[in-house]
Design a protein around this motif. Structure first.
Motif, mmCIF file in Angstrom:
data_model
loop_
_atom_site.group_PDB
_atom_site.id
_atom_site.type_symbol
_atom_site.label_atom_id
_atom_site.label_comp_id
_atom_site.label_asym_id
_atom_site.label_seq_id
_atom_site.Cartn_x
_atom_site.Cartn_y
_atom_site.Cartn_z
ATOM 1 N N LEU A 88 0.843 -1.190 0.000
ATOM 2 C CA LEU A 88 0.000 0.000 0.000
ATOM 3 C C LEU A 88 0.882 1.245 0.000
ATOM 4 O O LEU A 88 1.932 1.269 0.628
ATOM 5 N N ARG A 89 0.424 2.260 -0.712
ATOM 6 C CA ARG A 89 1.141 3.537 -0.732
ATOM 7 C C ARG A 89 0.133 4.649 -1.040
ATOM 8 O O ARG A 89 -0.717 4.488 -1.932
ATOM 9 N N ALA A 90 0.237 5.750 -0.338
ATOM 10 C CA ALA A 90 -0.662 6.885 -0.568
ATOM 11 C C ALA A 90 -0.100 7.780 -1.666
ATOM 12 O O ALA A 90 1.097 8.063 -1.681
ATOM 13 N N GLU A 91 -0.954 8.176 -2.585
ATOM 14 C CA GLU A 91 -0.605 9.172 -3.604
ATOM 15 C C GLU A 91 -1.842 10.027 -3.869
ATOM 16 O O GLU A 91 -2.944 9.672 -3.452
ATOM 17 N N ALA B 184 -7.677 2.012 -4.076
ATOM 18 C CA ALA B 184 -7.252 3.411 -3.946
ATOM 19 C C ALA B 184 -5.827 3.531 -3.404
ATOM 20 O O ALA B 184 -5.082 4.441 -3.792
ATOM 21 N N LEU B 185 -5.441 2.630 -2.507
ATOM 22 C CA LEU B 185 -4.146 2.738 -1.839
ATOM 23 C C LEU B 185 -3.117 1.739 -2.369
ATOM 24 O O LEU B 185 -2.039 1.604 -1.784
ATOM 25 N N ALA B 186 -3.428 1.043 -3.470
ATOM 26 C CA ALA B 186 -2.500 0.056 -4.013
ATOM 27 C C ALA B 186 -1.186 0.720 -4.411
ATOM 28 O O ALA B 186 -1.175 1.762 -5.067
ATOM 29 N N ASN C 159 1.310 -1.005 -6.095
ATOM 30 C CA ASN C 159 1.850 -1.589 -7.320
ATOM 31 C C ASN C 159 0.742 -2.310 -8.085
ATOM 32 O O ASN C 159 -0.395 -2.426 -7.603
ATOM 33 N N LEU C 160 1.070 -2.785 -9.254
ATOM 34 C CA LEU C 160 0.064 -3.415 -10.117
ATOM 35 C C LEU C 160 -0.515 -4.711 -9.553
ATOM 36 O O LEU C 160 -1.734 -4.921 -9.651
ATOM 37 N N PRO C 161 0.292 -5.612 -8.958
ATOM 38 C CA PRO C 161 -0.309 -6.824 -8.390
ATOM 39 C C PRO C 161 -1.332 -6.528 -7.297
ATOM 40 O O PRO C 161 -2.380 -7.190 -7.215
ATOM 41 N N THR C 162 -1.056 -5.537 -6.456
ATOM 42 C CA THR C 162 -2.010 -5.167 -5.403
ATOM 43 C C THR C 162 -3.282 -4.607 -6.010
ATOM 44 O O THR C 162 -4.397 -4.929 -5.578
ATOM 45 N N LEU C 163 -3.122 -3.770 -7.030
ATOM 46 C CA LEU C 163 -4.286 -3.221 -7.725
ATOM 47 C C LEU C 163 -5.137 -4.351 -8.319
ATOM 48 O O LEU C 163 -6.368 -4.347 -8.181
ATOM 49 N N PHE C 164 -4.497 -5.316 -8.945
ATOM 50 C CA PHE C 164 -5.215 -6.428 -9.563
ATOM 51 C C PHE C 164 -5.935 -7.268 -8.512
ATOM 52 O O PHE C 164 -7.089 -7.668 -8.704
ATOM 53 N N LEU C 165 -5.284 -7.536 -7.398
ATOM 54 C CA LEU C 165 -5.893 -8.335 -6.330
ATOM 55 C C LEU C 165 -7.185 -7.695 -5.831
ATOM 56 O O LEU C 165 -8.238 -8.353 -5.774
ATOM 57 N N PHE C 166 -7.131 -6.424 -5.478
ATOM 58 C CA PHE C 166 -8.323 -5.769 -4.936
ATOM 59 C C PHE C 166 -9.362 -5.492 -6.022
ATOM 60 O O PHE C 166 -10.566 -5.453 -5.731
ATOM 61 N N TYR C 167 -8.912 -5.322 -7.249
ATOM 62 C CA TYR C 167 -9.838 -5.178 -8.374
ATOM 63 C C TYR C 167 -10.710 -6.427 -8.498
ATOM 64 O O TYR C 167 -11.933 -6.344 -8.665
ATOM 65 N N GLU C 168 -10.097 -7.602 -8.417
ATOM 66 C CA GLU C 168 -10.842 -8.855 -8.508
ATOM 67 C C GLU C 168 -11.730 -9.052 -7.279
ATOM 68 O O GLU C 168 -12.863 -9.528 -7.396
ATOM 69 N N LEU C 169 -11.221 -8.720 -6.103
ATOM 70 C CA LEU C 169 -12.036 -8.847 -4.892
ATOM 71 C C LEU C 169 -13.268 -7.949 -4.959
ATOM 72 O O LEU C 169 -14.348 -8.321 -4.474
ATOM 73 N N LEU C 170 -13.125 -6.779 -5.570
ATOM 74 C CA LEU C 170 -14.278 -5.889 -5.726
ATOM 75 C C LEU C 170 -15.335 -6.521 -6.633
ATOM 76 O O LEU C 170 -16.531 -6.455 -6.339
ATOM 77 N N THR C 171 -14.901 -7.145 -7.713
ATOM 78 C CA THR C 171 -15.855 -7.829 -8.599
ATOM 79 C C THR C 171 -16.606 -8.925 -7.858
ATOM 80 O O THR C 171 -17.835 -9.028 -7.940
ATOM 81 N N LEU C 172 -15.873 -9.743 -7.109
ATOM 82 C CA LEU C 172 -16.494 -10.879 -6.416
ATOM 83 C C LEU C 172 -17.417 -10.419 -5.288
ATOM 84 O O LEU C 172 -18.474 -11.020 -5.063
ATOM 85 N N SER C 173 -17.040 -9.357 -4.579
ATOM 86 C CA SER C 173 -17.867 -8.901 -3.454
ATOM 87 C C SER C 173 -19.115 -8.173 -3.909
ATOM 88 O O SER C 173 -20.101 -8.092 -3.158
ATOM 89 N N PHE D 242 4.105 1.571 -8.849
ATOM 90 C CA PHE D 242 3.667 2.835 -9.428
ATOM 91 C C PHE D 242 4.702 3.922 -9.134
ATOM 92 O O PHE D 242 5.077 4.140 -7.973
ATOM 93 N N VAL D 243 5.136 4.606 -10.183
ATOM 94 C CA VAL D 243 6.129 5.675 -10.057
ATOM 95 C C VAL D 243 5.621 6.876 -10.839
ATOM 96 O O VAL D 243 5.203 6.738 -11.996
#
Length: 488
Positions: free
Chosen positions: A74-77, A128-130, A132-146, A194-195
């Motif tokens: 997680l990282r805030a931007e 929102a707080l991902a 890197n890309l793997p973290t974004l993908f993980l929560f993206y899929e969890l959002l679909t399933l939930s 993410f950079v």
């Protein structure tokens, strides 16, 4: 409290709240109290993170490193903080609305709905707080399933069919397109973090750049670019609070957020600017804006009209981000906030109309404005925002977008935006006209008024937010000014 702990709390509070809500299933008042407490606690945590002076300088929080150097972090931007603020604020208001809606309509499986709401918001904050890309993908899929149980909540044939479209399109696009794009990016860049300014090699171009951008654009199916948009109107079989969550708070905003973040933090403005890939994305967004606006004009079902409006409005954000100018990037961030406030108000109004008057079609709304003045006043304010007229928030974001278009002298895009605004007016203004200026064709046997007060309160708050963001757009602008491509 340090920033790393606050980021962790932003995920844990709604997830833990889901457990408390499930445990309170036999006590409706306690269950709903837990929902409100969880939503308020999350908002407080996000505000604390937003106001923390070191939020943007805090190193990544490593959640886990499961294998092969793969990290979830997680990282805030700035863009993520804006998205987290919008999601947490609107979830609290949605929770108030949902209590009124579910009780007034005697909906079944209410505990399941509240639990899935909380899990969906936890996934949204993860996106929102991902870091890197793997973290974004993980929560993206969890959002679909939930959110799938929310779409199929009613359990009838239409709900199951809509859920099939929803899950099928979103899972197949993410697994078949987004995941390969992430793997390819990691191979090209040697990192998935993410950079600001992007991580892809500066010499990437030609067919490879176009193909990679297309994989992201269509792999992020929640952004609803045509032709991967059909899941969105099909999901309108869900209860109205779910529709509001899908269209304003979580799912579609997660889609455009992910795509904007990839453009700014994976590709970077310098790599994409003046490329064939940029021109193709602009064309796809412009085509989606016009196609969905025309489809909205043809819909008599109010929620489906709003759904196609959402498809169109999402591509405003994509178009703005793809222009890659300082003004247009500001427009993208501002329109995420403006559309969230406006569209949730419109869906809240649709649910209030259904609850109080049992009407769901535009052709049935004649004269209802005189019986439900607060509901239709909120609808009118939100419509102004969607059209892009003052004094509503959509005017501010479209103003910056037009500045970005004019700065690059892309007059064909200016024509697209003008045509879309006229189409927006063509499918929103008649609704307001019907409600206030046409006589009611078949007055009910028993006069009705506004929907229950929690629903009316919630839609009044979100409509007020449309006005506040017009006069005081400071928070979205301050965060937008820190984004890559805006800062020098």
């Amino acid at each position: 409290m340090d920033c790393a702990t606050l980021m962790l709390w932003c995920l844990l509070i709604p997830a833990g709240g889901a457990l408390l809500i499930a445990a309170s299933s036999q006590l409706p008042n306690l269950r709903e109290g837990m929902t409100l407490l969880t939503a308020a606690s999350l908002l407080a945590s996000v505000v604390a993170l937003l106001r923390h002076p070191q939020a943007l300088q805090t190193p990544a929080l490593i959640l886990t490193t499961p294998f092969g150097g793969l990290q979830f972090e997680l990282r805030a931007e700035p863009l993520g903080l804006l998205f987290a603020t919008i999601a947490s604020l609107l979830w609290l208001i949605t929770a108030v609305y949902t209590i009124g809606y579910m009780r007034a309509n005697h909906e079944s499986h209410q505990t399941r709905l509240y639990v899935c709401f909380a899990l969906a918001i936890s996934s949204t904050l993860g996106i929102a707080l991902a870091g890197n890309l793997p973290t974004l993908f993980l929560f993206y899929e969890l959002l679909t399933l939930s959110t799938y149980p929310l779409v199929t909540h009613k359990g009838d044939h239409d709900a199951v069919s809509g859920g099939r479209y929803y899950l099928g399109i979103l899972i197949s696009s993410s697994m078949g397109l987004l995941l390969p794009a992430i793997i390819w990016t990691n191979q090209l860049a040697g990192t998935s973090r993410f950079v600001a300014g992007g991580i892809l090699p500066a010499d990437l171009g030609g067919v490879s750049l176009v193909l990679l951008l297309l994989l992201y654009a269509f792999g992020i199916g929640k952004a609803a670019l045509v032709p991967l948009h059909r899941w969105l109107p099909e999901a309108m079989v869900a209860p109205t609070p779910v529709s509001a969550l899908l269209h304003a708070v979580a799912v579609v905003k997660a889609g455009v957020f992910c795509l904007v973040k990839v453009l700014l933090y994976v590709f970077g403005p310098q790599l994409l600017r003046d490329s064939a890939a940029q021109q193709l994305l602009l064309a796809l967004a412009a085509g989606t804006i016009l196609y969905a606006s025309l489809k909205a004009l043809q819909q008599d079902n109010l929620k489906r009209r709003l759904a196609y409006s959402t498809v169109s409005q999402l591509s405003y954000v994509i178009l703005a981000a793809a222009l890659l100018s300082p003004a247009s990037i500001r427009a993208a961030a501002l329109h995420i906030a403006a559309h969230a406030a406006g569209k949730i108000s419109l869906f809240f109004a649709a649910g209030a109309i259904y609850t109080a008057a049992h009407k769901s079609r535009v052709s049935e709304l004649d004269g209802l404005g005189r019986r439900m003045p607060l509901t239709f006043a909120a609808f009118a304010i939100a419509s102004l925002s969607m059209i892009g007229l003052p004094p509503a928030a959509g005017f501010v974001s479209k103003w910056y977008l037009l500045q970005g278009v004019a700065g690059q002298q892309l007059w064909w895009l200016a024509a697209v935006l003008l045509a879309s605004s006229l189409l927006n007016a063509a499918y929103f203004v008649p609704i307001v006209h019907r409600a206030f200026w046409r006589p009611e064709a078949k007055p009910p046997h028993q006069p009705h008024g506004e929907a229950p007060w929690p629903m009316t309160l919630a839609l009044s708050l979100t409509a007020s937010l449309c006005l506040l963001l017009f006069f005081w757009p400071d928070l979205p602008l301050e965060l937008a000014n820190l984004l890559p491509g805006v800062t020098p």
